[in-house]
Structure formats: structure tokens, C-alpha cells
Write a protein that holds these residues in place. Structure first.
Motif, PDB file in Angstrom:
ATOM      1  N   ARG A  13       0.833  -1.210   0.000  1.00 44.21           N
ATOM      2  CA  ARG A  13       0.000   0.000   0.000  1.00 44.21           C
ATOM      3  C   ARG A  13       0.870   1.262   0.000  1.00 44.21           C
ATOM      4  O   ARG A  13       0.478   2.298  -0.525  1.00 44.21           O
ATOM      5  N   ALA A  14       2.070   1.148   0.572  1.00 40.88           N
ATOM      6  CA  ALA A  14       2.949   2.325   0.654  1.00 40.88           C
ATOM      7  C   ALA A  14       3.698   2.581  -0.654  1.00 40.88           C
ATOM      8  O   ALA A  14       4.311   3.632  -0.828  1.00 40.88           O
ATOM      9  N   ARG A  15       3.633   1.606  -1.583  1.00 37.58           N
ATOM     10  CA  ARG A  15       4.456   1.716  -2.777  1.00 37.58           C
ATOM     11  C   ARG A  15       4.222   2.996  -3.604  1.00 37.58           C
ATOM     12  O   ARG A  15       5.190   3.652  -4.002  1.00 37.58           O
ATOM     13  N   PRO A  16       2.935   3.382  -3.889  1.00 35.12           N
ATOM     14  CA  PRO A  16       2.749   4.615  -4.675  1.00 35.12           C
ATOM     15  C   PRO A  16       3.364   5.838  -3.989  1.00 35.12           C
ATOM     16  O   PRO A  16       3.951   6.695  -4.661  1.00 35.12           O
ATOM     17  N   ALA A  21       7.645   9.822  -3.565  1.00 33.03           N
ATOM     18  CA  ALA A  21       8.691  10.397  -2.714  1.00 33.03           C
ATOM     19  C   ALA A  21      10.060  10.253  -3.370  1.00 33.03           C
ATOM     20  O   ALA A  21      10.891  11.178  -3.296  1.00 33.03           O
ATOM     21  N   SER A  22      10.314   9.121  -4.025  1.00 32.75           N
ATOM     22  CA  SER A  22      11.628   8.939  -4.646  1.00 32.75           C
ATOM     23  C   SER A  22      11.814   9.872  -5.833  1.00 32.75           C
ATOM     24  O   SER A  22      12.910  10.408  -6.041  1.00 32.75           O
ATOM     25  N   VAL A 208      15.379   6.056  -0.638  1.00 33.70           N
ATOM     26  CA  VAL A 208      13.919   6.013  -0.851  1.00 33.70           C
ATOM     27  C   VAL A 208      13.614   5.217  -2.132  1.00 33.70           C
ATOM     28  O   VAL A 208      12.687   4.399  -2.167  1.00 33.70           O
ATOM     29  N   LEU A 209      14.438   5.446  -3.167  1.00 32.78           N
ATOM     30  CA  LEU A 209      14.279   4.693  -4.415  1.00 32.78           C
ATOM     31  C   LEU A 209      14.448   3.193  -4.160  1.00 32.78           C
ATOM     32  O   LEU A 209      13.697   2.365  -4.695  1.00 32.78           O
ATOM     33  N   TYR A 210      15.428   2.863  -3.323  1.00 32.12           N
ATOM     34  CA  TYR A 210      15.661   1.457  -2.963  1.00 32.12           C
ATOM     35  C   TYR A 210      14.410   0.867  -2.298  1.00 32.12           C
ATOM     36  O   TYR A 210      13.982  -0.238  -2.638  1.00 32.12           O
ATOM     37  N   ALA A 211      13.833   1.634  -1.364  1.00 34.04           N
ATOM     38  CA  ALA A 211      12.633   1.149  -0.663  1.00 34.04           C
ATOM     39  C   ALA A 211      11.505   0.913  -1.666  1.00 34.04           C
ATOM     40  O   ALA A 211      10.780  -0.100  -1.588  1.00 34.04           O
TER      41      ALA A 211
END
Lengths: 233, 221
Positions: A13-16, A21-22, A208-211
Motif C-alpha cells: 500500500r505504501a508503494r505509490p 517520494a523517490s 527512498v528509491l531502494y525502498a
């Protein structure tokens, strides 16, 4: 489209939000690196490669440490979610290690006058790259889900030994590559404050991109695992 | 109890090798051919440089170790003997450590044959033979845990022949560098250098053996 029985998790759910953010963080970090930070007194604008090169290297370290932690967790619990985390992190780590080598090579040509030098940091990084390519090969050549996960976990634990070796190689055997500028033993960065701020911004953006990439890749792996388990009955 | 089982696996391995010494003969022939071809390809003058001769020797010995270790596990797979050993309590630990122990003994023989051949083929005057023997011994002891680890990880996988060297060689880079420089130092009379490199090899051996014994049995299936 891959059919799945995998549940929607909070990470999914946090992906978008992580994606958005990235993108924002990368734009800010690129502006700081390319516009705001000053050119280097000796290297001029070539120094700007530093921001992506170091951030790439940081991400590679982070990814391989996560592979190690997920591997330990898998062997401990035998839960396949940790195997999914390990493979996702290993793939991202290999990608960013490759980019670190390429960007380092691009930076080396104008500063050292060569694309490649047989010096400790470059050699240990190339060895780390080869090791984790081998890790991915072991995974891809194995068909059985649990067997593959166990073997990969063992390898993921053994291979992490190279991460501190890569980082400390410049301290142990100082050659062409510069010494660490931020993660130094005395904890006092040697960079100009605006350069340091730009580097930290880029590192945060890459993290953040990694996450974001992790949530996407773990989701794909979980769906694959669910499909295999479903087919097995 | 575990030590006894390890000894049993190692003894069984030695008996199997004595009965059908394919692994030993294959590795000895392989190291001889490889050293001969390597020396021929780069030429006798280049090959007589201590570091070059040592590098050729250790690369050849590493490939020979991979060959012997792969053969040892192939023998287990051929008649499904591996399943019986793994079913025993403590069988995984015993299989890993026993195989690694037996490989160390076999490698010592192959290392002697290969070392003798290098000294015959390459005009190399060894000025510190005892230091050289120490480096070779430490290097031989440090090789098996990693080689057996990679063979175990590639067991029953497709393309195993290619996978084992791909996994083993990057992991063995520190070992190969230390062994090569140690031998080169011993060959050129630098005994303190040879002792320092031997110390590093002993440290590698300790780390590899402890790590291998702790974690590799989990991958044996």
C-alpha cells in the motif's frame, strides 16, 4: 498478468507514496548536485559524478547487508517472505554495484587518466559484483522453492564478508582511489558543507528509491512463490 | 560423536579414492597439463618470475581442488549414498567436514605433484624452501572449506560445472593473492614476508573452516 493469492501488505500500500517520494527526492538531490553545489577546485564540474557514484555505492552496501539479514532470518524461521526480500535486495544490489563500477570508470578517465586501474577498491568492488552475480545464478538454476531459498540464504550470509572489505580496502591499502570522505573512522567528513549536503540528499533519495524498488520486487517474488505453492497444491 | 562421524566420512572418502583413484589421477593430470600449458603459453622467461610461477601454480591447484571436490560429491550422487548419510543424526555436519578433511589430504598430494612439476619446468631457484613449504601447507588447508561450500551449493543444479568456478573463484581471491605473494616471497628469499602471508592464510583457513562448519550443512539436501 501473474495470478496470485498473495495478500496486500502495508508495504504494498505504501508503494505509490514511495514512488512519488523517490521522484521528488531525486529531483531535489539532482538540483542540489548539478546546480546548487559548487564545482571542485581541482576537478571542476567532473566532481558532480561523486554524488551519484557514492550514492550508488551506498545502495549496493545497504542492499547486500539486507540480503545478509534476510538470509539469516530465512534460515532461522524458514518463512519465504525473507527469501523474497533477499532476492529483491540482491538484484537491486547487483544493479547498483554495476552502476557504481561504470560511474567510477567514467569518473576515473578524466581524473586518473585511465578507465580502469588495478587498485584495491576497484578490484574488491568488481569481486563483490562477481560474487553476487554468482548468487543470482545459484537462484536461477535451482527449481525447487525451499531448496533454492536455503542455498541462497547460506550464500547470502557468506558473501556479506566482502562488504566491509570493499569499504575498508582504501584504508588498508591506499592506492589511487581516494580515502572515505564521509564514513571515516574519526566520523568527521572532509567534504565542503554544501557538497556534503548534496551528497546526503542524493543518498537519501537513492535510499527512498531502494525502498520503492524493494516493495515492487518483493511483491513480484511473493506472487511467484504463491503461484508455485498453489500449483503444488 | 560428531568428530567420530567426521572421521568416518573422511576415512570412507579415502577408501573410495584408494579403490577408484579417479579424482586423484584426474586432478594430478589436470594440474600437470595446466601448469605445462600455462608455462608454455607465457614462455619460460616470464614463467620463471617468482610471482608468475606462484600464480600459475595456485590457479592450477584451485581448479584441481574444484575437480576433486566435484568428483567426491558425484560419487555420492551416483548411488544415492548421500541421502543415507544425510538421514543420519549429525550427518550433514559430518558430510561437509569429512569431505573437506579428505579433500585437504588429497590436495596435499596434488600440491606436491604440482609443486614438483613447477620446479622442474620453470628455472626457479627457491632460496627459502621451508618458508615455501609453510605457505603451501597453509594455502592447501585454507582451500577446501570454500571449494566444498561451492560444490554443495551447486549440488544437483543445472550447469554445475560452470557454476562452481564462478562461485568459488571470486570468494577465493584473497586466498589466491595471499598464497601467490607468500610463495613468491619464499621463492625470492623473503622469509619474513612468507611468514606474514602464511599467517594471513592460516587466518583465512580458520575463518573459512569455522564459517563452513557452522553454516554449510544447512544447505546440504
Amino acid at each position: 498478468m501473474i495470478s496470485t493469492t498473495a495478500k496486500t501488505t502495508s508495504a504494498l500500500r505504501a508503494r505509490p507514496f514511495l514512488g512519488a517520494a523517490s521522484v521528488v527526492a531525486l529531483f531535489v538531490a539532482l538540483w542540489m548536485a548539478l546546480v546548487w553545489s559548487p564545482p571542485d577546485a581541482a576537478m571542476g564540474n567532473v566532481v558532480r559524478i561523486l554524488y551519484v557514484h557514492v550514492a550508488n555505492a551506498w545502495l549496493a552496501y545497504l542492499a547486500f547487508v539486507v540480503v545478509f539479514l534476510a538470509s539469516v532470518a530465512y534460515l532461522w524461521t524458514k518463512r519465504l517472505v525473507f527469501d523474497a526480500i533477499a532476492v529483491a535486495s540482491a538484484e537491486i544490489g547487483v544493479l547498483f554495484t554495476g552502476l557504481t563500477l561504470v560511474l567510477g570508470s567514467i569518473w576515473a578517465e578524466p581524473t586518473w587518466g585511465v578507465w580502469w586501474s588495478w587498485e584495491p577498491r576497484l578490484i574488491t568492488t568488481a569481486v563483490m559484483f562477481a560474487m553476487y552475480v554468482g548468487y543470482l545464478l545459484v537462484r536461477n538454476l535451482s527449481d525447487d522453492l525451499e531448496r533454492r531459498a536455503t542455498r541462497a540464504a547460506v550464500l547470502g550470509i557468506v558473501l556479506v564478508v566482502d562488504v566491509p572489505i570493499v569499504h575498508l580496502s582504501v584504508t588498508w591499502m591506499n592506492a589511487l582511489h581516494q580515502l572515505p570522505s564521509v564514513l571515516r573512522p574519526d566520523l568527521s567528513p572532509t567534504l565542503d558543507p554544501s557538497m556534503l549536503a548534496s551528497l546526503i540528499a542524493m543518498t537519501i533519495a537513492f535510499t527512498v528509491l531502494y525502498a520503492y524498488l524493494m516493495t515492487a520486487r518483493v511483491d513480484i517474488e511473493r506472487r511467484r512463490q504463491a503461484r508455485v505453492l498453489e500449483a503444488r497444491g | 560423536m560428531t568428530l567420530q562421524r567426521i572421521g568416518l566420512v573422511a576415512a570412507r572418502e579415502a577408501r573410495a579414492e584408494r579403490g577408484q583413484p579417479e579424482g586423484l589421477i584426474g586432478a594430478a593430470t589436470f594440474i600437470a597439463v595446466l601448469i605445462f600449458v600455462e608455462s608454455l603459453t607465457i614462455g619460460p622467461i616470464a614463467a620463471s618470475h617468482p610471482a608468475t610461477a606462484a600464480a600459475l601454480y595456485w590457479i592450477a591447484l584451485t581448479f584441481a581442488a574444484i575437480l576433486v571436490a566435484s568428483r567426491a560429491f558425484d560419487r555420492e550422487l551416483e548411488d544415492d549414498a548421500i541421502d543415507a548419510v544425510l538421514a543420519l543424526p549429525g550427518g550433514r555436519d559430518a558430510l561437509y567436514a569429512g569431505k573437506a578433511l579428505a579433500l585437504t589430504a588429497l590436495l596435499a598430494i596434488v600440491a606436491l605433484i604440482g609443486g614438483g612439476l613447477v620446479l622442474i619446468l620453470v628455472p626457479l631457484a627457491v632460496t627459502a624452501p621451508l618458508a615455501l613449504a609453510l605457505v603451501v601447507t597453509a594455502g592447501v588447508v585454507a582451500l577446501p572449506p570454500i571449494v566444498v561450500l561451492t560444490v554443495v551449493l551447486a549440488l544437483r543444479l543445472r550447469a554445475r560445472g560452470a557454476l562452481v568456478p564462478i562461485l568459488a573463484l571470486p570468494m577465493l581471491v584473497p586466498h589466491l593473492v595471499a598464497a601467490t605473494y607468500g610463495c613468491a616471497a619464499a621463492a625470492s628469499g623473503d622469509t619474513s614476508g612468507a611468514f606474514a602471508w602464511s599467517g594471513l592464510l592460516v587466518a583465512f583457513a580458520l575463518v573459512y573452516w569455522v564459517l563452513g562448519f557452522t553454516i554449510v550443512p544447512a544447505a546440504l539436501e
